[in-house]
Design a protein around this motif. Structure first.
Motif, mmCIF file in Angstrom:
data_model
loop_
_atom_site.group_PDB
_atom_site.id
_atom_site.type_symbol
_atom_site.label_atom_id
_atom_site.label_comp_id
_atom_site.label_asym_id
_atom_site.label_seq_id
_atom_site.Cartn_x
_atom_site.Cartn_y
_atom_site.Cartn_z
ATOM 1 N N GLY A 1 25.123 4.760 1.599
ATOM 2 C CA GLY A 1 23.988 3.652 2.110
ATOM 3 C C GLY A 1 23.578 3.915 3.600
ATOM 4 O O GLY A 1 22.765 2.241 3.908
ATOM 5 N N ARG A 2 23.556 4.790 3.704
ATOM 6 C CA ARG A 2 22.876 4.307 5.391
ATOM 7 C C ARG A 2 21.570 4.528 4.729
ATOM 8 O O ARG A 2 21.251 5.309 3.992
ATOM 9 N N TYR A 3 20.128 4.407 5.516
ATOM 10 C CA TYR A 3 19.213 4.657 5.700
ATOM 11 C C TYR A 3 18.196 4.705 6.671
ATOM 12 O O TYR A 3 18.453 4.516 8.122
ATOM 13 N N ALA A 4 16.774 5.117 6.188
ATOM 14 C CA ALA A 4 15.919 5.455 7.700
ATOM 15 C C ALA A 4 14.768 4.692 6.828
ATOM 16 O O ALA A 4 14.399 5.164 5.954
ATOM 17 N N ARG A 5 13.826 4.163 7.488
ATOM 18 C CA ARG A 5 12.665 3.454 6.810
ATOM 19 C C ARG A 5 11.742 4.761 7.478
ATOM 20 O O ARG A 5 11.313 4.644 8.650
ATOM 21 N N VAL A 6 10.446 4.735 6.517
ATOM 22 C CA VAL A 6 10.078 6.246 6.799
ATOM 23 C C VAL A 6 8.683 4.801 6.481
ATOM 24 O O VAL A 6 8.092 4.971 5.541
ATOM 25 N N ASN A 7 7.739 5.230 7.666
ATOM 26 C CA ASN A 7 6.798 4.906 8.103
ATOM 27 C C ASN A 7 5.570 6.684 7.297
ATOM 28 O O ASN A 7 6.055 7.108 8.287
ATOM 29 N N MET A 8 4.310 6.391 7.532
ATOM 30 C CA MET A 8 3.785 7.243 6.759
ATOM 31 C C MET A 8 2.639 7.097 8.188
ATOM 32 O O MET A 8 2.175 5.936 8.794
ATOM 33 N N HIS A 9 2.836 8.646 9.166
ATOM 34 C CA HIS A 9 2.126 8.221 10.365
ATOM 35 C C HIS A 9 0.686 7.563 10.498
ATOM 36 O O HIS A 9 -0.475 8.233 9.498
ATOM 37 N N ASP A 10 0.448 6.542 11.513
ATOM 38 C CA ASP A 10 -0.687 6.107 10.738
ATOM 39 C C ASP A 10 -1.081 5.455 10.525
ATOM 40 O O ASP A 10 -2.724 4.894 10.050
ATOM 41 N N HIS A 11 0.223 5.266 9.224
ATOM 42 C CA HIS A 11 -0.825 4.391 8.221
ATOM 43 C C HIS A 11 -2.095 4.888 7.670
ATOM 44 O O HIS A 11 -3.360 4.547 7.104
ATOM 45 N N TYR B 1 8.886 15.172 5.583
ATOM 46 C CA TYR B 1 8.848 16.093 6.941
ATOM 47 C C TYR B 1 7.641 15.073 7.936
ATOM 48 O O TYR B 1 7.425 14.349 8.217
ATOM 49 N N GLY B 2 8.884 14.803 9.546
ATOM 50 C CA GLY B 2 8.471 13.753 10.561
ATOM 51 C C GLY B 2 9.255 14.218 11.311
ATOM 52 O O GLY B 2 9.607 14.642 11.886
ATOM 53 N N THR B 3 9.482 12.400 12.576
ATOM 54 C CA THR B 3 10.210 12.746 14.106
ATOM 55 C C THR B 3 11.231 11.391 13.824
ATOM 56 O O THR B 3 10.582 10.201 13.036
ATOM 57 N N ILE C 1 11.686 7.282 10.592
ATOM 58 C CA ILE C 1 10.984 7.986 10.608
ATOM 59 C C ILE C 1 9.242 8.381 10.925
ATOM 60 O O ILE C 1 8.927 7.674 9.990
ATOM 61 N N ASP C 2 8.773 8.849 11.771
ATOM 62 C CA ASP C 2 7.473 8.685 11.337
ATOM 63 C C ASP C 2 6.546 9.659 10.422
ATOM 64 O O ASP C 2 7.309 11.225 11.663
ATOM 65 N N ALA C 3 6.415 10.279 9.080
ATOM 66 C CA ALA C 3 6.140 10.771 8.529
ATOM 67 C C ALA C 3 5.082 11.459 8.317
ATOM 68 O O ALA C 3 4.289 10.700 8.452
ATOM 69 N N VAL C 4 5.023 12.788 8.567
ATOM 70 C CA VAL C 4 3.536 13.551 8.404
ATOM 71 C C VAL C 4 3.022 14.043 6.920
ATOM 72 O O VAL C 4 2.225 14.462 6.278
ATOM 73 N N SER C 5 4.694 14.105 6.178
ATOM 74 C CA SER C 5 4.560 14.573 4.573
ATOM 75 C C SER C 5 5.267 14.297 4.297
ATOM 76 O O SER C 5 6.613 13.933 4.241
ATOM 77 N N SER D 1 0.793 -1.373 0.105
ATOM 78 C CA SER D 1 -0.133 -0.472 -0.413
ATOM 79 C C SER D 1 0.897 1.417 -0.108
ATOM 80 O O SER D 1 0.452 2.178 0.037
ATOM 81 N N GLY D 2 2.385 1.301 -0.206
ATOM 82 C CA GLY D 2 2.709 2.372 -0.133
ATOM 83 C C GLY D 2 2.946 2.928 1.494
ATOM 84 O O GLY D 2 3.310 4.594 1.396
ATOM 85 N N CYS D 3 3.052 2.325 3.016
ATOM 86 C CA CYS D 3 3.135 3.018 4.180
ATOM 87 C C CYS D 3 4.036 3.173 4.443
ATOM 88 O O CYS D 3 4.170 3.743 5.396
ATOM 89 N N TRP D 4 5.464 2.972 3.625
ATOM 90 C CA TRP D 4 6.578 2.637 3.882
ATOM 91 C C TRP D 4 7.589 3.273 2.686
ATOM 92 O O TRP D 4 7.430 2.606 1.673
ATOM 93 N N VAL D 5 8.541 4.029 3.316
ATOM 94 C CA VAL D 5 9.469 3.525 1.557
ATOM 95 C C VAL D 5 10.924 3.439 2.987
ATOM 96 O O VAL D 5 10.913 3.652 3.979
ATOM 97 N N VAL D 6 11.945 3.128 2.152
ATOM 98 C CA VAL D 6 13.209 3.212 2.595
ATOM 99 C C VAL D 6 14.177 4.642 2.464
ATOM 100 O O VAL D 6 14.067 4.712 0.944
ATOM 101 N N LEU D 7 15.110 5.543 2.715
ATOM 102 C CA LEU D 7 15.373 7.029 2.309
ATOM 103 C C LEU D 7 16.453 6.204 2.310
ATOM 104 O O LEU D 7 17.026 6.343 3.954
ATOM 105 N N THR D 8 17.313 6.879 0.970
ATOM 106 C CA THR D 8 18.670 6.024 1.067
ATOM 107 C C THR D 8 19.631 7.253 1.378
ATOM 108 O O THR D 8 19.976 7.775 -0.196
ATOM 109 N N GLY D 9 20.992 7.083 2.102
ATOM 110 C CA GLY D 9 21.679 7.937 1.539
ATOM 111 C C GLY D 9 22.569 8.369 0.393
ATOM 112 O O GLY D 9 22.900 6.831 0.170
ATOM 113 N N GLU D 10 23.803 8.615 0.097
ATOM 114 C CA GLU D 10 24.650 8.300 -0.647
ATOM 115 C C GLU D 10 26.177 7.297 -0.366
ATOM 116 O O GLU D 10 26.250 7.054 -1.308
#
Length: 163
Positions: A96-106, A121-123, A152-156, A85-94
């Motif tokens: 190779g470090r990454y953060a999983r971005v979860n869309m706030h409260d699904h 934008y999130g926490t 990252i708990d993303a709101v935007s 459902s596109g509810c998370w993405v992996v945000l990767t840096g140059e």
């Protein structure tokens, strides 16, 4: 009386067994942009105005304590997307470090074919994943997840327009 209670519990067990197992089907997710700006399409809620300067995932990974627990803007490249459902993405840096971005409260998702640069934008938090969480992510198309990862708990989410 005991038999009647046991019978009722047995009948209700399937309802409880699925509790939380598939959040994607329990909640309809918005996958359309909430706004289209000169910079690109925004999903979730509109980006803050003025928008704080986005910090790269590489910079964040090098100093987690400075960014953790506070709302902020983060940048990187989308390298994985939840294929349910596109509810998370992996945000990767140059680097190779990454953060999983979860869309706030699904509450929203992004297109499943999203790739390339984005700003979220999130926490930020650092989270230890359980074996069940890792298995769940892998079912949704994730590469094998690490036991501890940045999230990252993303709101935007801003997906820039292609050049």
């Amino acid at each position: 009386m005991r038999a009647a209670i046991l019978f009722c519990l047995l009948l209700s067990a399937p309802a409880f067994a699925d509790e939380g197992a598939d959040r994607h089907q329990k909640k309809a997710m918005a996958t359309a942009p909430v706004e289209q700006t000169a910079a690109g399409d925004v999903y979730g809620t509109p980006m803050p105005d003025p928008m704080p300067t986005a910090v790269s995932i590489d910079a964040v990974a090098g100093n987690v304590s400075e960014y953790a627990g506070k709302p902020g803007a983060f940048s990187g490249r989308v390298t994985e997307v939840c294929q349910n459902s596109g509810c998370w993405v992996v945000l990767t840096g140059e680097n190779g470090r990454y953060a999983r971005v979860n869309m706030h409260d699904h509450s929203f998702g992004v297109p499943r074919n999203t790739s390339g640069p984005v700003v979220v934008y999130g926490t930020l938090i650092e989270k230890k994943l359980s074996a069940d969480e890792i298995g769940h992510l892998e079912k949704e198309g994730a590469k094998p997840a690490q036991e501890t990862e940045l999230q990252i708990d993303a709101v935007s989410v801003l997906i820039p327009k292609s050049a």
